[in-house]
Design a protein around this motif. Structure first.
Motif, PDB file in Angstrom:
ATOM      1  N   HIS A 246       5.636   4.642   7.439  1.00  0.00           N
ATOM      2  CA  HIS A 246       4.749   4.398   6.300  1.00  0.00           C
ATOM      3  C   HIS A 246       4.787   5.561   5.328  1.00  0.00           C
ATOM      4  CE1 HIS A 246       1.488   7.061   7.949  1.00  0.00           C
ATOM      5  NE2 HIS A 246       2.069   6.714   9.086  1.00  0.00           N
ATOM      6  N   THR A 247       4.377   5.292   4.096  1.00  0.00           N
ATOM      7  CA  THR A 247       4.371   6.289   3.028  1.00  0.00           C
ATOM      8  C   THR A 247       2.994   6.910   2.844  1.00  0.00           C
ATOM      9  OG1 THR A 247       6.179   5.183   1.857  1.00  0.00           O
ATOM     10  CG2 THR A 247       4.757   6.624   0.550  1.00  0.00           C
ATOM     11  N   LEU A 248       1.989   6.068   2.652  1.00  0.00           N
ATOM     12  CA  LEU A 248       0.641   6.560   2.392  1.00  0.00           C
ATOM     13  C   LEU A 248       0.013   7.099   3.672  1.00  0.00           C
ATOM     14  CD1 LEU A 248      -0.617   3.688   0.055  1.00  0.00           C
ATOM     15  CD2 LEU A 248       0.395   5.881  -0.591  1.00  0.00           C
TER      16      LEU A 248
ATOM     17  N   CYS B 233       9.006   6.908   1.277  1.00  0.00           N
ATOM     18  CA  CYS B 233       9.601   5.575   1.420  1.00  0.00           C
ATOM     19  C   CYS B 233      10.898   5.555   2.221  1.00  0.00           C
ATOM     20  CB  CYS B 233       9.801   4.949   0.052  1.00  0.00           C
ATOM     21  SG  CYS B 233       8.250   4.714  -0.855  1.00  0.00           S
ATOM     22  N   ALA B 234      11.350   6.709   2.684  1.00  0.00           N
ATOM     23  CA  ALA B 234      12.506   6.745   3.588  1.00  0.00           C
ATOM     24  C   ALA B 234      12.088   6.535   5.042  1.00  0.00           C
ATOM     25  CB  ALA B 234      13.241   8.079   3.450  1.00  0.00           C
TER      26      ALA B 234
ATOM     27  N   GLY C 165       5.160  -0.665   6.367  1.00  0.00           N
ATOM     28  CA  GLY C 165       4.303  -1.272   5.352  1.00  0.00           C
ATOM     29  C   GLY C 165       3.203  -0.348   4.881  1.00  0.00           C
ATOM     30  N   ASP C 166       2.767  -0.571   3.644  1.00  0.00           N
ATOM     31  CA  ASP C 166       1.701   0.208   3.023  1.00  0.00           C
ATOM     32  C   ASP C 166       0.900  -0.687   2.094  1.00  0.00           C
ATOM     33  OD1 ASP C 166       2.144   3.376   3.436  1.00  0.00           O
ATOM     34  OD2 ASP C 166       4.096   2.392   3.337  1.00  0.00           O
TER      35      ASP C 166
ATOM     36  N   HIS D 222       8.748  -2.832  -6.120  1.00  0.00           N
ATOM     37  CA  HIS D 222       8.852  -1.827  -5.070  1.00  0.00           C
ATOM     38  C   HIS D 222       7.705  -1.973  -4.085  1.00  0.00           C
ATOM     39  CE1 HIS D 222       9.599   1.859  -3.006  1.00  0.00           C
ATOM     40  NE2 HIS D 222       8.622   2.534  -3.580  1.00  0.00           N
ATOM     41  N   THR D 223       8.043  -2.120  -2.802  1.00  0.00           N
ATOM     42  CA  THR D 223       7.023  -2.241  -1.748  1.00  0.00           C
ATOM     43  C   THR D 223       7.206  -1.112  -0.730  1.00  0.00           C
ATOM     44  OG1 THR D 223       8.444  -3.901  -0.685  1.00  0.00           O
ATOM     45  CG2 THR D 223       6.603  -4.721  -2.005  1.00  0.00           C
ATOM     46  N   PHE D 224       7.172   0.101  -1.248  1.00  0.00           N
ATOM     47  CA  PHE D 224       7.271   1.309  -0.443  1.00  0.00           C
ATOM     48  C   PHE D 224       8.545   1.285   0.421  1.00  0.00           C
ATOM     49  CE2 PHE D 224       2.783   1.000  -1.607  1.00  0.00           C
ATOM     50  CZ  PHE D 224       2.523   2.289  -2.042  1.00  0.00           C
TER      51      PHE D 224
END
Length: 320
Positions: free
Chosen positions: A78-80, A114-115, A144-145, A272-274
């Protein structure tokens, strides 16, 4: 030993927010709003509706990907860093209860933005190749985020607007109980530490960042192909990090891979979806009949920081 991935289980909300309206709420200049919609090709962004939750989307995607099995390891990219279920044990306990077993390790992969999801695939590959690994071991990768928690978390000024989505897939050894749709041929990671300040970059750093994104993406794709024993001419599709069309035209030129092999069909309406962009593109291409046995795809992702991750997969003859 061959490691394979299952089909992707994707969850994207039906609700769409206008990219122009999102930028207007955040008081972005009109010129930037036109740049996003006319040049970058971004029109709408998926958003969870009232009563929908990212947690349930992740669990539902994981259940579909596992198809009645239980995972031996769960990795969540996840990113966030701030998410409602990230402040207590609800997420881990629900994952173990619904998708794994009481003692199954559950790890988050983060701080590479996002990687993170494609990095989780690389870590799953290493886990499955470790000494003493069981022939039937499986790894569930979740990604997912929820950017719609606030416009500040979904806008990268001058670059992209981020939407809500969840995805899952399972990795295991070919020949065991796990039957994969894609062979994992290799992966690579690249980092450009000049941009470690992320959204706090200076004006000069921000100007250099666009060029660095193209160079970093081309480099990580080349390195992943090299590790898979392949070259650019062996690529049938690139499943991209759907930042914007402008960046991918530049990456296409840098690699000498035609734009008609970069799967951007989802960009205008989904954007863009993270970290799950490439997975969404792969799933869409498969569901629309673009992929046949032997087709080779490069999945590519970029995280602010700046991190780049790529994975090379080959479609198998898995029965429909």
């Amino acid at each position: 030993m061959t490691i394979t991935l299952s089909r992707v289980a994707a969850r994207v909300p039906d609700q769409r927010d206008s990219v122009d309206e999102i930028l207007a709420r955040y008081d972005r200049p009109r010129a930037e709003r036109r740049l996003f919609t006319r040049i970058f090709g971004l029109r709408t962004s998926p958003s969870l509706a009232e009563g929908e939750s990212l947690l349930e989307s992740l669990l539902d995607a994981g259940r579909e990907a596992l198809a009645g099995r239980r995972a031996d390891l769960v990795l969540y990219g996840h990113t966030l860093l701030v998410q409602p279920f990230g402040h207590h044990d609800e997420f881990v306990s629900l994952v173990r209860d619904r998708l794994a077993r009481p003692a199954t390790p559950v790890y988050g992969i983060s701080r590479i933005n996002c990687a993170s999801v494609l990095r989780a695939a690389d870590l799953a590959d290493r886990f499955l190749r470790r000494p003493g690994a069981g022939a039937d071991d499986t790894v569930l990768v979740l990604g997912g985020d929820q950017g719609s928690m606030g416009d500040m978390s979904r806008i990268i000024p001058g670059f992209v607007v981020c939407g809500d989505a969840a995805a899952a897939f399972v990795m295991g050894r070919e020949g065991g109980r796990h039957r994969g749709r894609y062979r994992y041929l290799g992966g690579a990671a690249v980092r450009d530490a000049r941009f470690h300040r992320n959204l706090r970059m200076s004006t000069e750093e921000s100007r250099e960042f666009g060029t660095a994104c193209v160079e970093g993406m081309a480099r990580v794709i080349d390195e992943a192909l090299q590790r898979a024993g392949l070259g650019r001419d062996d690529v049938d599709w690139i499943m991209p990090h759907m930042s914007n069309a402008f960046v991918w035209r530049a990456v296409s030129g840098a690699l000498g891979i035609p734009m008609d092999r970069v799967h951007l069909d989802l960009l205008p309406e989904q954007g863009h979806t993270f970290g799950v962009d490439a997975l969404m593109a792969l799933d869409h291409a498969d569901r629309t009949g673009r992929l046949a046995p032997g087709t080779r795809c490069v999945l590519a992702a970029q995280g602010m920081g700046a991190y780049f991750q790529a994975a090379v997969v080959e479609v198998t003859e898995e029965a429909e």
